[in-house]
Design a protein around this motif. Structure first.
Motif, PDB file in Angstrom:
ATOM      1  N   VAL A 183       0.780  -1.007  -0.037  1.00  8.62           N
ATOM      2  CA  VAL A 183      -0.072   0.296   0.059  1.00  8.62           C
ATOM      3  C   VAL A 183       1.055   0.929   0.206  1.00  8.62           C
ATOM      4  O   VAL A 183       0.849   2.252  -0.895  1.00  8.62           O
ATOM      5  CB  VAL A 183      -0.798   0.122   1.398  1.00  8.62           C
ATOM      6  CG1 VAL A 183      -1.559   1.320   1.102  1.00  8.62           C
ATOM      7  CG2 VAL A 183      -2.363  -1.134   0.906  1.00  8.62           C
ATOM      8  N   ASP A 184       1.582   1.023   0.468  1.00  5.86           N
ATOM      9  CA  ASP A 184       2.893   2.559   0.919  1.00  5.86           C
ATOM     10  C   ASP A 184       3.161   2.551  -0.329  1.00  5.86           C
ATOM     11  O   ASP A 184       3.595   3.662  -1.214  1.00  5.86           O
ATOM     12  CB  ASP A 184       3.741   1.973   1.696  1.00  5.86           C
ATOM     13  CG  ASP A 184       3.141   2.566   3.217  1.00  5.86           C
ATOM     14  OD1 ASP A 184       2.085   3.166   3.643  1.00  5.86           O
ATOM     15  OD2 ASP A 184       3.884   1.640   4.137  1.00  5.86           O
ATOM     16  N   ASP A 185       3.854   1.529  -1.203  1.00  8.76           N
ATOM     17  CA  ASP A 185       4.713   1.900  -2.393  1.00  8.76           C
ATOM     18  C   ASP A 185       3.521   2.065  -3.210  1.00  8.76           C
ATOM     19  O   ASP A 185       3.951   2.300  -4.277  1.00  8.76           O
ATOM     20  CB  ASP A 185       5.110   0.577  -2.453  1.00  8.76           C
ATOM     21  CG  ASP A 185       6.145  -0.720  -1.855  1.00  8.76           C
ATOM     22  OD1 ASP A 185       6.775   0.865  -1.426  1.00  8.76           O
ATOM     23  OD2 ASP A 185       6.504  -1.058  -1.358  1.00  8.76           O
ATOM     24  N   LEU A 186       2.524   1.684  -3.283  1.00  4.87           N
ATOM     25  CA  LEU A 186       1.253   2.691  -4.552  1.00  4.87           C
ATOM     26  C   LEU A 186       1.504   3.326  -4.197  1.00  4.87           C
ATOM     27  O   LEU A 186       0.829   4.030  -5.270  1.00  4.87           O
ATOM     28  CB  LEU A 186       0.710   0.934  -4.501  1.00  4.87           C
ATOM     29  CG  LEU A 186       0.386  -0.531  -5.101  1.00  4.87           C
ATOM     30  CD1 LEU A 186      -0.756  -1.138  -4.724  1.00  4.87           C
ATOM     31  CD2 LEU A 186       0.343  -0.873  -6.486  1.00  4.87           C
ATOM     32  N   SER A 187       1.173   3.918  -2.362  1.00  3.05           N
ATOM     33  CA  SER A 187       0.704   5.555  -2.282  1.00  3.05           C
ATOM     34  C   SER A 187       1.769   6.200  -2.988  1.00  3.05           C
ATOM     35  O   SER A 187       1.733   7.467  -3.784  1.00  3.05           O
ATOM     36  CB  SER A 187       0.074   5.487  -1.274  1.00  3.05           C
ATOM     37  OG  SER A 187       0.207   6.715  -1.085  1.00  3.05           O
ATOM     38  N   ASP A 188       3.018   6.080  -3.202  1.00  2.00           N
ATOM     39  CA  ASP A 188       4.225   6.647  -3.304  1.00  2.00           C
ATOM     40  C   ASP A 188       4.078   6.377  -5.138  1.00  2.00           C
ATOM     41  O   ASP A 188       4.126   7.305  -5.426  1.00  2.00           O
ATOM     42  CB  ASP A 188       5.903   6.087  -2.869  1.00  2.00           C
ATOM     43  CG  ASP A 188       5.821   6.298  -2.187  1.00  2.00           C
ATOM     44  OD1 ASP A 188       5.047   7.213  -1.040  1.00  2.00           O
ATOM     45  OD2 ASP A 188       6.736   5.535  -0.726  1.00  2.00           O
ATOM     46  N   VAL A 189       3.489   5.194  -5.712  1.00  2.00           N
ATOM     47  CA  VAL A 189       3.427   5.751  -7.732  1.00  2.00           C
ATOM     48  C   VAL A 189       2.299   6.581  -8.047  1.00  2.00           C
ATOM     49  O   VAL A 189       2.908   7.415  -8.366  1.00  2.00           O
ATOM     50  CB  VAL A 189       3.336   4.071  -7.878  1.00  2.00           C
ATOM     51  CG1 VAL A 189       2.729   4.055  -9.281  1.00  2.00           C
ATOM     52  CG2 VAL A 189       4.235   3.626  -7.556  1.00  2.00           C
ATOM     53  N   VAL A 190       1.318   6.574  -6.921  1.00  2.00           N
ATOM     54  CA  VAL A 190       0.425   7.592  -7.449  1.00  2.00           C
ATOM     55  C   VAL A 190       0.582   8.855  -7.193  1.00  2.00           C
ATOM     56  O   VAL A 190       0.234   9.919  -7.730  1.00  2.00           O
ATOM     57  CB  VAL A 190      -1.437   7.060  -6.507  1.00  2.00           C
ATOM     58  CG1 VAL A 190      -2.385   7.908  -6.535  1.00  2.00           C
ATOM     59  CG2 VAL A 190      -1.422   5.854  -7.035  1.00  2.00           C
ATOM     60  N   ALA A 191       1.345   9.011  -5.955  1.00  2.00           N
ATOM     61  CA  ALA A 191       2.085  10.489  -5.982  1.00  2.00           C
ATOM     62  C   ALA A 191       2.587  11.046  -6.735  1.00  2.00           C
ATOM     63  O   ALA A 191       2.274  12.396  -7.238  1.00  2.00           O
ATOM     64  CB  ALA A 191       2.556  10.555  -4.550  1.00  2.00           C
ATOM     65  N   ARG A 192       3.268  10.133  -7.494  1.00  3.02           N
ATOM     66  CA  ARG A 192       4.369  10.696  -8.459  1.00  3.02           C
ATOM     67  C   ARG A 192       3.722  10.358  -9.634  1.00  3.02           C
ATOM     68  O   ARG A 192       3.678  11.121 -10.688  1.00  3.02           O
ATOM     69  CB  ARG A 192       5.455   9.322  -8.493  1.00  3.02           C
ATOM     70  CG  ARG A 192       6.561   9.232  -7.584  1.00  3.02           C
ATOM     71  CD  ARG A 192       8.122   9.160  -8.195  1.00  3.02           C
ATOM     72  NE  ARG A 192       7.462   7.433  -8.428  1.00  3.02           N
ATOM     73  CZ  ARG A 192       7.408   6.392  -8.001  1.00  3.02           C
ATOM     74  NH1 ARG A 192       7.958   6.507  -6.189  1.00  3.02           N
ATOM     75  NH2 ARG A 192       7.318   4.994  -7.340  1.00  3.02           N
ATOM     76  N   GLN A 193       2.711   9.770 -10.220  1.00  2.00           N
ATOM     77  CA  GLN A 193       2.211  10.088 -11.275  1.00  2.00           C
ATOM     78  C   GLN A 193       1.057  11.199 -10.739  1.00  2.00           C
ATOM     79  O   GLN A 193       1.069  11.792 -11.980  1.00  2.00           O
ATOM     80  CB  GLN A 193       1.093   8.552 -11.221  1.00  2.00           C
ATOM     81  CG  GLN A 193       1.815   7.337 -12.038  1.00  2.00           C
ATOM     82  CD  GLN A 193       0.857   6.349 -11.758  1.00  2.00           C
ATOM     83  OE1 GLN A 193       0.044   6.154 -11.426  1.00  2.00           O
ATOM     84  NE2 GLN A 193       1.439   5.389 -12.445  1.00  2.00           N
ATOM     85  N   ASP A 194       0.869  11.785  -9.956  1.00  2.00           N
ATOM     86  CA  ASP A 194      -0.365  13.293  -9.914  1.00  2.00           C
ATOM     87  C   ASP A 194       0.778  13.639  -9.766  1.00  2.00           C
ATOM     88  O   ASP A 194      -0.048  15.347 -11.058  1.00  2.00           O
ATOM     89  CB  ASP A 194      -0.792  12.586  -8.693  1.00  2.00           C
ATOM     90  CG  ASP A 194      -1.078  14.164  -7.920  1.00  2.00           C
ATOM     91  OD1 ASP A 194      -2.250  14.326  -9.206  1.00  2.00           O
ATOM     92  OD2 ASP A 194      -1.112  14.617  -7.342  1.00  2.00           O
TER      93      ASP A 194
END
Length: 66
Positions: free
Chosen positions: A18-29
């Motif tokens: 979840v933490d890794d995916l959150s980082d990915v989503v933040a970078r994509q945003d």
């Protein structure tokens, strides 16, 4: 006790995912926002160029199939 440890390990693994995916989503945003700004600037630049040439801006033109 063994089942509890297994569950704890799974929860820890899922939390890491979840933490890794959150980082990915933040970078994509951030990337989407940056690209949207660039597209907006390019559209403004093109509209200014068309206005300087006296052409009808593409946003005001009717599509050819109308």
């Amino acid at each position: 006790m063994d089942k509890l440890q297994t569950v704890e390990e799974r929860v820890a693994h899922l939390q890491r995912m979840v933490d890794d995916l959150s980082d990915v989503v933040a970078r994509q945003d951030a990337e989407i926002r940056r690209l949207a700004r660039h597209v907006g600037l390019l559209m403004e630049r093109e509209a200014d160029r068309e206005a300087a040439e006296g052409a009808i801006p593409l946003t005001d033109q009717r599509p050819p199939h109308w």
